[in-house]
Design a protein around this motif. Structure first.
Motif: not given
Lengths: 207, 207, 207
Positions: A200-203, A206-207
């Motif tokens: 999973x990689x958040x953009x 975002x946090x």
């Protein structure tokens, strides 16, 4: 002795070795080695037995398991300094232990007549819990949680192989060997070749 | 009431005190004190009961245990600020709790007719698990893992003393007292005198 | 299907969502998401079933629970990047899961005829353990231990509400709803309004 019992013995020995190696990194004394070796060795199988309500728990019925785990701990206590890299030894032994424990966990769940979803879960859980307990207690980052290094995925692949082997008509012990082989092949290739399934990689913002 | 039950009560009180003291270091609220006190107090014995398939679990059969643990938590909540050093109080209370819990765990395993290897393991495990759970949950370094401070070793020594006392013909409760005494003597002398058994040391250039 | 079973389903779904969100913060792969979602989803209820000796454990009797948890993990894997703040989503989902799990745990203990003290403990424990396991395994600070943020306190309040509702003559399912509502109201107001009960404060010069 049922041949499936051999899997429990093998998992206990190999997990005990990894537990003792982790103890050596934490510089414990010899009883600490034995404690961590026993915890790692019987943690997954004990949880499996409690959940499936199999009593007495395997190492209470047959305390030889504990003796074997302690012997493995002693062996490591006196020989670990000869290893080139304990971190590497832990990784590969853990891969072997994972494979055997997944096979033991899923075969026994199947022998108890559990549904296929439960067989998968018991396989993954028996495989992963020993190492997870070891790492949580010893304050190391669990192998299970290392980013981009498939771990539970390999266990799941192995447990699926057991189900497929069973559906193809293989006898239980052969299916268990297929399962252990598939798990080890997956994990070893992940360690050696560095493959992974997407994480999973958040953009970025975002946090 | 069997005299062995007294050991469970004593272990619950003392472990609850250590749990509440650890909660005071984490600055929890009063319910957090009670939670950590109960977890520490019944963690080891609960695992023992589950593994030995003793149902109902001791504190479900007799909820007074939980009331006692909560009372101990309250006591600490209102008086911990009077202590010179909570770290020191935790160490010594933990030593007392360890001693009583090792005696309770190994005696009960023996009363259930477990093999001697299982008696040793149940003693060590019942003794160590409450404190281990407390420290893992509260994010402190487990006392079990502090380098050069014998912990599991003392528990093992105490459990061995129980077996020896039994072989010498002592009645169960007397053997349990010998066990608690031996564990405390070992642990207290380790804390006071700083003795230790050799820890594992890797050679400098290896890692 | 007993209406109480609905509570177990709801708790499983919501806890699985929080587990998967925590997995997304640790950047695991999709099987890691499923593992952490399942662990969080069934951890509390499994412990409750083992302690109360209810066999088979709920998700072994009905593996659909695991399918639901995996589906929730998948959903989060593909949609978590759309969330404004995962930390906030985890907090609020966890509050919802806590509420439902406290209701499930305490109602089932009551249905098994446990003493009122045990009902309280089972409620608090079933509620808190899933999230505690999730946070310990994922190496995050357990919500339970955040200073000045009531957590176990809210669970205890909800479990007390269940007992009171029962004493007032409400049927079990209505009492469970009261319990879930009370827990959520307490936790939500703690999150939104920042109230707290007094935490332990050592006097400055002590340590």
């Amino acid at each position: 002795m049922s041949p499936l019992v051999l899997l429990d013995y093998a998992a206990v020995v190999i997990f005990a070795l990894t537990g003792a190696l982790v103890a050596s990194r934490a510089q414990l004394d010899v009883v600490g080695f034995a404690f961590l070796a026993c915890l790692t060795a019987v943690g997954g199988g004990t949880t499996r037995d409690l959940l499936l309500d199999r009593h007495p728990v395997f190492w209470i019925a047959e305390p030889t398991y504990l003796g074997i785990a302690c012997a493995a701990a002693l062996l490591v206590f006196f020989t670990a300094h000869r290893l080139e890299s304990r971190a590497k030894a832990i990784l590969w032994l853990d891969a072997a232990a994972l494979s055997v424990a997944v096979a033991a966990g899923s075969s026994i769940a199947q022998a108890e007549g559990a549904a296929w979803g439960v067989v998968l879960v018991m396989g993954v859980m028996t495989g992963c819990l020993g190492g997870l307990l070891r790492d949580v207690v010893a304050n190391e980052v669990p192998l299970l949680l290392k980013q981009g290094e498939p771990y539970a995925t390999c266990a799941l692949g192995g447990a699926l192989a057991l189900l497929v082997a069973g559906w193809l008509g293989l006898p239980p012990f052969a299916a268990a060997l297929v399962c252990a082989g598939a798990t080890f092949a997956l994990r070893a290739s992940a360690l050696a070749l560095g493959w992974g399934i997407p994480v999973y990689k958040s953009r970025p913002p975002r946090h």
